[in-house]
Scaffold this motif. Sequence first.
Motif, PDB file in Angstrom:
ATOM      1  N   ALA A 260      33.387  46.879  20.359  1.00 58.56           N
ATOM      2  CA  ALA A 260      33.026  47.467  21.564  1.00 58.56           C
ATOM      3  C   ALA A 260      33.027  46.601  22.762  1.00 58.56           C
ATOM      4  O   ALA A 260      33.317  47.067  24.082  1.00 58.56           O
ATOM      5  N   LYS A 261      32.931  45.239  22.698  1.00 56.03           N
ATOM      6  CA  LYS A 261      32.731  44.518  23.933  1.00 56.03           C
ATOM      7  C   LYS A 261      33.530  42.998  23.657  1.00 56.03           C
ATOM      8  O   LYS A 261      33.505  42.653  22.538  1.00 56.03           O
ATOM      9  N   TRP A 262      33.998  42.623  24.655  1.00 55.82           N
ATOM     10  CA  TRP A 262      34.706  41.187  24.691  1.00 55.82           C
ATOM     11  C   TRP A 262      34.552  40.576  25.726  1.00 55.82           C
ATOM     12  O   TRP A 262      34.081  41.156  27.015  1.00 55.82           O
ATOM     13  N   GLU A 263      34.778  39.195  26.053  1.00 55.67           N
ATOM     14  CA  GLU A 263      34.583  38.593  27.337  1.00 55.67           C
ATOM     15  C   GLU A 263      35.879  37.353  27.247  1.00 55.67           C
ATOM     16  O   GLU A 263      36.311  36.957  26.352  1.00 55.67           O
ATOM     17  N   LYS A 264      36.392  37.152  28.475  1.00 55.79           N
ATOM     18  CA  LYS A 264      37.180  36.130  28.893  1.00 55.79           C
ATOM     19  C   LYS A 264      36.836  35.425  30.258  1.00 55.79           C
ATOM     20  O   LYS A 264      36.401  36.114  31.315  1.00 55.79           O
ATOM     21  N   ARG A 265      36.826  34.006  30.010  1.00 51.57           N
ATOM     22  CA  ARG A 265      36.552  33.224  31.447  1.00 51.57           C
ATOM     23  C   ARG A 265      37.743  32.732  31.698  1.00 51.57           C
ATOM     24  O   ARG A 265      38.567  32.120  31.132  1.00 51.57           O
ATOM     25  N   MET A 266      38.020  32.492  33.287  1.00 47.61           N
ATOM     26  CA  MET A 266      39.142  31.988  33.916  1.00 47.61           C
ATOM     27  C   MET A 266      38.614  31.463  35.224  1.00 47.61           C
ATOM     28  O   MET A 266      37.553  31.816  35.440  1.00 47.61           O
ATOM     29  N   SER A 267      39.322  30.327  35.480  1.00 47.79           N
ATOM     30  CA  SER A 267      38.984  29.612  36.856  1.00 47.79           C
ATOM     31  C   SER A 267      39.520  30.477  37.858  1.00 47.79           C
ATOM     32  O   SER A 267      40.301  31.441  37.607  1.00 47.79           O
ATOM     33  N   LYS A 268      38.515  30.462  38.829  1.00 49.89           N
ATOM     34  CA  LYS A 268      38.963  31.444  39.905  1.00 49.89           C
ATOM     35  C   LYS A 268      40.297  31.088  40.553  1.00 49.89           C
ATOM     36  O   LYS A 268      41.184  32.106  41.158  1.00 49.89           O
ATOM     37  N   LYS A 269      40.770  29.908  40.748  1.00 48.97           N
ATOM     38  CA  LYS A 269      41.918  29.543  41.084  1.00 48.97           C
ATOM     39  C   LYS A 269      43.098  29.958  40.235  1.00 48.97           C
ATOM     40  O   LYS A 269      44.062  30.557  40.801  1.00 48.97           O
ATOM     41  N   GLU A 270      42.934  29.901  38.977  1.00 50.37           N
ATOM     42  CA  GLU A 270      43.886  30.560  37.939  1.00 50.37           C
ATOM     43  C   GLU A 270      43.982  31.966  38.107  1.00 50.37           C
ATOM     44  O   GLU A 270      45.095  32.433  38.240  1.00 50.37           O
ATOM     45  N   TRP A 271      43.026  32.524  38.509  1.00 47.37           N
ATOM     46  CA  TRP A 271      42.994  34.156  38.427  1.00 47.37           C
ATOM     47  C   TRP A 271      43.569  34.589  39.818  1.00 47.37           C
ATOM     48  O   TRP A 271      44.700  35.293  39.564  1.00 47.37           O
ATOM     49  N   LEU A 272      43.387  34.129  40.798  1.00 45.28           N
ATOM     50  CA  LEU A 272      43.921  34.433  42.030  1.00 45.28           C
ATOM     51  C   LEU A 272      45.578  34.043  42.168  1.00 45.28           C
ATOM     52  O   LEU A 272      46.427  34.765  42.603  1.00 45.28           O
ATOM     53  N   ALA A 273      45.885  32.738  41.518  1.00 45.81           N
ATOM     54  CA  ALA A 273      47.314  32.447  41.304  1.00 45.81           C
ATOM     55  C   ALA A 273      47.980  33.226  40.475  1.00 45.81           C
ATOM     56  O   ALA A 273      49.289  33.684  40.716  1.00 45.81           O
ATOM     57  N   PHE A 274      47.540  33.808  39.437  1.00 44.79           N
ATOM     58  CA  PHE A 274      48.170  34.741  38.459  1.00 44.79           C
ATOM     59  C   PHE A 274      48.597  36.060  39.133  1.00 44.79           C
ATOM     60  O   PHE A 274      49.714  36.530  39.096  1.00 44.79           O
ATOM     61  N   LEU A 275      47.466  36.616  40.048  1.00 41.79           N
ATOM     62  CA  LEU A 275      47.779  37.880  40.961  1.00 41.79           C
ATOM     63  C   LEU A 275      48.660  37.590  41.969  1.00 41.79           C
ATOM     64  O   LEU A 275      49.522  38.416  42.185  1.00 41.79           O
ATOM     65  N   GLU A 276      48.890  36.442  42.543  1.00 44.40           N
ATOM     66  CA  GLU A 276      49.744  36.227  43.475  1.00 44.40           C
ATOM     67  C   GLU A 276      51.173  36.141  43.071  1.00 44.40           C
ATOM     68  O   GLU A 276      52.067  36.612  43.510  1.00 44.40           O
ATOM     69  N   LYS A 277      51.299  35.418  41.883  1.00 41.41           N
ATOM     70  CA  LYS A 277      52.427  35.145  41.283  1.00 41.41           C
ATOM     71  C   LYS A 277      53.106  36.398  40.622  1.00 41.41           C
ATOM     72  O   LYS A 277      54.228  36.748  40.762  1.00 41.41           O
ATOM     73  N   GLN A 278      52.167  37.041  39.925  1.00 40.02           N
ATOM     74  CA  GLN A 278      52.896  38.211  39.143  1.00 40.02           C
ATOM     75  C   GLN A 278      53.012  39.604  39.907  1.00 40.02           C
ATOM     76  O   GLN A 278      53.934  40.365  39.781  1.00 40.02           O
TER      77      GLN A 278
END
Length: 387
Positions: A260-278
């Motif tokens: 029912a539940k799960w979690e994932k942690r990422m660095s803020k820098k990695e997350w924003l870079a992913f959104l920008e690149k993809q």
Amino acid sequence: MKAKTLIIIALFLTAAPFSGKAIYLNVNIFYKQGIKNIEFSVFSGRYSVSVDGKKVQAAVKGEKCEFIAKGDSVEYLKNGKKIGTYSQIKILGTSFINVFTIKPLSPDLKSRNYDDHLFIESNKGQLNLLNNVDLEHYVAGVVQSESGGSNDNIEYFFVQAIISRTYALVNYLKHKDEGFNLCDGVHCQYYLGRCRNSDIARAVARTSGDVIVDKDNRMISAAFHSNCGGQTVNSEDVWSIPTSYLKSVNDTFCMHESNAKWEKRMSKKEWLAFLEKQYHYPVNDTSMANKAIHFNQKRRKINFYGDIPLKFIRQDLGLRSTFFSIEPLGEDSILISGRGYGHGVGLCQQGAINMVKTGFDYKEVIKHYYTGVKIIHYSELKYNFMP
């Protein structure tokens, strides 16, 4: 693979749905596992072996048959003695109940038992293994593989048997270009061989031939997944194909189950870079960057900010579902808090298991997850669903 040959075999061994005879499927087993060498043995019953259309001998319990891929041919050994090399080998059960065992030798994998018949060919040094299996035997094997280890409620086995049978018949030609009907992986339905659970066998027998149909009496695409996280998804939100029956429904029954539940942690820098690149997300816009780290789904949404489909984010990051929220975690990280496991369309398995535990019968469960449907025997269909 000689696709045309195998489709002809499937048609020959498959009875028309209105004849009252068994329906057989060709299921590719150990699909895409690079099988080069197997040992075949009779578990019960009797078998005949035909090579390139000619019957050569019987296979009986206690004998060991080995089949080795040799380019586009198959080498056949019996009790260590070479019989010959052939284009196609068919091992057909000839008694009332026929069960065989396959032990992959290269690669070395765990042995499995299967009902009915086995067809063997080789393609570029790898064996193509087709279990030519009675539909009801296949359904029992799927129910065992999909839910046999996580549930012991026969009412749920009724549910899984009916949706698995419906799925198999609707997707009968899913792999026709490869020369078979279905594979044994999650691309079709998880199938690890013969059912060993007597309750599952009873459930399949009691629902034999039952399928789910929509308001127009056509079999539905009986999609299912592990856990919806509290709300299922419209089919068009995932596959861009609207239906009358795969509609979003609320589901309180799965909320406290294991997936029912799960979690994932990422660095803020990695997350924003992913959104920008993809997705060319405007991370340099302060307002949009702030939104990207503050995303909330109390109810399911289709898109992330900037009209980015959540299904793409799930796929690219390998997330368990699209039902997730995002919040900052300290100065440099984000926390992705997710709900559910799977695509979220159709029946939620963990929710359905909990429904039957609380007293709902299998028909009520099916009608909860599939909107406006009914259950009939496939002989009542007004169209021929097989080739």
